[in-house]
Design a protein around this motif. Sequence first.
Motif, PDB file in Angstrom:
ATOM      1  N   SER A 118      -2.444  -1.578   7.802  1.00 32.89           N
ATOM      2  CA  SER A 118      -2.405  -0.999   9.157  1.00 32.89           C
ATOM      3  C   SER A 118      -2.340   0.515   9.048  1.00 32.89           C
ATOM      4  O   SER A 118      -1.947   1.061   8.006  1.00 32.89           O
ATOM      5  N   GLU A 167      -7.046 -11.731   0.973  1.00 33.15           N
ATOM      6  CA  GLU A 167      -6.529 -12.686  -0.005  1.00 33.15           C
ATOM      7  C   GLU A 167      -6.847 -12.185  -1.417  1.00 33.15           C
ATOM      8  O   GLU A 167      -7.972 -11.705  -1.669  1.00 33.15           O
ATOM      9  N   VAL A 223      -1.420 -12.840  -0.279  1.00 33.26           N
ATOM     10  CA  VAL A 223      -2.035 -12.463   1.004  1.00 33.26           C
ATOM     11  C   VAL A 223      -1.379 -11.159   1.438  1.00 33.26           C
ATOM     12  O   VAL A 223      -0.144 -11.066   1.492  1.00 33.26           O
ATOM     13  N   VAL A 224      -2.192 -10.119   1.761  1.00 32.91           N
ATOM     14  CA  VAL A 224      -1.684  -8.810   2.172  1.00 32.91           C
ATOM     15  C   VAL A 224      -2.331  -8.408   3.490  1.00 32.91           C
ATOM     16  O   VAL A 224      -3.439  -8.869   3.844  1.00 32.91           O
ATOM     17  N   SER A 225      -1.610  -7.532   4.218  1.00 38.12           N
ATOM     18  CA  SER A 225      -2.155  -6.982   5.467  1.00 38.12           C
ATOM     19  C   SER A 225      -2.050  -5.465   5.413  1.00 38.12           C
ATOM     20  O   SER A 225      -1.171  -4.919   4.755  1.00 38.12           O
ATOM     21  N   SER A 228       1.243  -4.352   3.551  1.00 36.22           N
ATOM     22  CA  SER A 228       2.370  -5.283   3.599  1.00 36.22           C
ATOM     23  C   SER A 228       2.001  -6.553   2.845  1.00 36.22           C
ATOM     24  O   SER A 228       0.919  -7.118   3.068  1.00 36.22           O
ATOM     25  N   ILE A 229       2.886  -6.986   1.937  1.00 33.32           N
ATOM     26  CA  ILE A 229       2.678  -8.221   1.176  1.00 33.32           C
ATOM     27  C   ILE A 229       3.214  -9.385   2.001  1.00 33.32           C
ATOM     28  O   ILE A 229       4.426  -9.510   2.216  1.00 33.32           O
ATOM     29  N   LYS A 230       2.320 -10.227   2.468  1.00 32.51           N
ATOM     30  CA  LYS A 230       2.716 -11.376   3.292  1.00 32.51           C
ATOM     31  C   LYS A 230       3.092 -12.584   2.449  1.00 32.51           C
ATOM     32  O   LYS A 230       3.993 -13.340   2.807  1.00 32.51           O
ATOM     33  N   SER A 231       2.376 -12.768   1.367  1.00 33.32           N
ATOM     34  CA  SER A 231       2.637 -13.931   0.508  1.00 33.32           C
ATOM     35  C   SER A 231       2.262 -13.550  -0.923  1.00 33.32           C
ATOM     36  O   SER A 231       1.230 -12.895  -1.144  1.00 33.32           O
ATOM     37  N   TYR A 249      -6.431  -8.588   7.123  1.00 28.77           N
ATOM     38  CA  TYR A 249      -5.766  -9.512   6.216  1.00 28.77           C
ATOM     39  C   TYR A 249      -6.701  -9.803   5.034  1.00 28.77           C
ATOM     40  O   TYR A 249      -7.896 -10.083   5.241  1.00 28.77           O
TER      41      TYR A 249
END
Length: 829
Positions: free
Chosen positions: A371, A402, A367-369, A347-350, A400
């Motif tokens: 799961s 960067e 910033v990616v997460s 998931s791309i958070k930023s 998470y």
Amino acid sequence: MRSQALLRYVTVFFMLSAVFKTAPAVTHYSIPEEMEEGSVVANLAADLGLDVKTLSKRKMRLDTIATKKYLDINKETGELYILQKIDREYLCNSKMTCFLKLDATIENPVRIFNIEIEIIDINDNAPYFRRDTMHLDISESTPAGERLSLNNALDPDIGSNSINTYYLSESAHFAVEIQTGRDGSKFADLILKKALDREEQAVHNLILTAVDGGVPARSGTASIIVRVLDTNDNAPQFEKDSYTINLTENSPIGSLVVKLNATDRDEGTNSEIMYSFSLYTSEKTQETFSLNPSNGEIRVKEMINYEDFKIYNMEIIATDKGTNSLSGQCKLTIIITDMNDNHPEISIKSFTSPVKEDIAVGTVIAVVSVSDKDSGENGQIDIHISDELPFTLKESSDNYYELVVSEPLDREKVPEYDITFTVTDRGNPPLSDNETMTLELLDVNDNVPQFPQSFYTIQVVENNAPGALLSSLTAHDPDLHENQYLVYFIIEKEIANTSMSMLFSINPENGNLYALKTFDYEIEKEFLFHIEARDSGVPPLSSNVTVHIIIMDQNDNTPLIVSPWRAHGSVVEEKIQRSTDKGTLIAKVIAIDTDSVHNSRITYQFLQNTDATLFSLDQYNGEIRTMRMFSYRDSRHQRLVVIAKDNGEPSLSATVTIKLSTVETALKTYADLTEVPLEYDIFSDLNLYLVIGLGSVSFLLLITILVTIVLKCQKPKPSKAAPPCRNSVISERNSTIADSTLVSNDAYWYSLFLAETRKGKLVVRQPVPKGARYIVSSIPRSTGMTETSDSAASTLQVKTQLSFRLSLFSLYCLFFLAKLWNICALYMF
């Protein structure tokens, strides 16, 4: 006879002009179509009251209004005959009446007769159908008495010759009924007399015949194929009422789960079956599995996850395609077997895009997460990006990461980056997923405009037109937008108090270089300056290039003759001894040309020569020499005209005229006196004068010899006060170049040096102030010339001249004394 029979069909409507003494308005004839060629329609001359014998003389002719000429006139008999068969159907198509209008014209006097011929239809066409075979589909449930429309037949003929009736072949189930339209045309309807049974007879073949009313009658036929359609009276059935299937989770999409088969005893569309989910099947099940409606195949539609659903229940319906469709159904249970079927997720958070290309190293871009729904090793995830990208991943916290800039970025090399994040779990087999995002770079003015060359050499032919395009100097800047827009200009530089911008101009937008003036090779041979290209960025960047303009020579200067020297006009007078030997140098013509080496190459030719056998001219060095010795027949005066041409295209030239006069030697002149007979009485009173003259001449001769000896014995003393002078110029009266200076270039110097040194002179090249050329002078050759001072040179010159004159005077005295002795001897004897 056929022609006579056809003539019976011809009805002539003609009114004689004898009653009203006028020609009829229209002459009318009626003929049947398809008359043979050459058939006589009527005697037109007789009907029009014309004399047959005058038809040819009066140039009787028939002009048709239609496009084709169907009839013509026999000028011998006056008969109107068929020239080409007439097809009424072609000429008038379906019109009820058909007329052919003609004009008969005669001359002397000119008269025009209007003729109208009616074409009568005959039964020459048989009826026909547009389609030879008609297909009809009738359901077996159709009731008796049903009416079916058939395609009507066509007949090009009209009236009674057209279609009259229809006939149908014998059939127990069908009959034909004839209908008449408003326009009188007739068509047939097919009537079902008895109900059909598909199982008894599936296809009925009929023949429909159309007959016209002509005599004899003509007919045409068409086939009618009646296909009996089945009635849907049987429902589809499955082999079983219920099915149970075991399926492993994470099965590939599109893999076959089961193929269901239902059968229908009907035929055609009534036996064709479509499969579908019933309303009792959940939407999730329908989203997970796909059912092929044609063959009953159930396949995996999307990824199956054991953690989401373990059992799928569905009900399948089989429906036929009959008009009143019937259906059957069965139940299907799918049991899912657990496996490592969960893919890791990212998931791309930023994410920041676009960014400037000069972004600092270490800046965070995204910033990616990650799961994974699985547990244990199947839930452990590894993430990475391509090693070729100038970015790196740093873990900031659990799951998470960067995305950090690891190397300087350059938009001109890579304008954008497609960054793919790949995540992989540690199951067996491992599962993976990826996500791609595009990072765009914004341009920064970090590139200097670049020229393809660092040095440009441009050749320009002299006498160019002002405003002429010399070259296009285009630079390239890989930046974008305003950072890419370039402006060109000339870096100011003055040459001889003239600015470069007054000589050249450059288009600031495209770099086209233009000349603002006309250049002269003899004045300006080259220019060297710089051109700068500057972009529109902030701050602006620029670069420059060196431009070398070379002026190319044209042959625009006429040769200049500098030797032999001419004081006034273009005629040179020279005296030569008549006893000159063969090959003696008489004169040397030297011309110079201020053009370039190629255009200034001079060749010499005789334009006029009094005696071509006496003198020769070297075409390269201009030397004029004798080809033989003078004879008594040769004229005392010779005229030579020499032309000097350059090597240009077209060549330019100059001429010089040399007048040569031949003279006898002094001894011979005085010897001639002895040939004159002397009378004794002439000298009888001159004895005293002879003695006095002889004594005086002897005394003067003695004194002259003594003075000459004294002068020769004296040596000049060198002066220490003045330095040697190498550039002194002493002119001789007979010098080729006397008391004159010439501005010359290096190309001329060597030939002038050779020419003058052959005549016993020393040619000196004098330096002049900076910016000018050289001054060429000639002086008599002397061995001590360069080692004496100015005063010593002057004294030596005076002494030398005095000695020369005394020696000459002594020679004259000796000659005169010899003559006196001869006179005295004659007088005495």
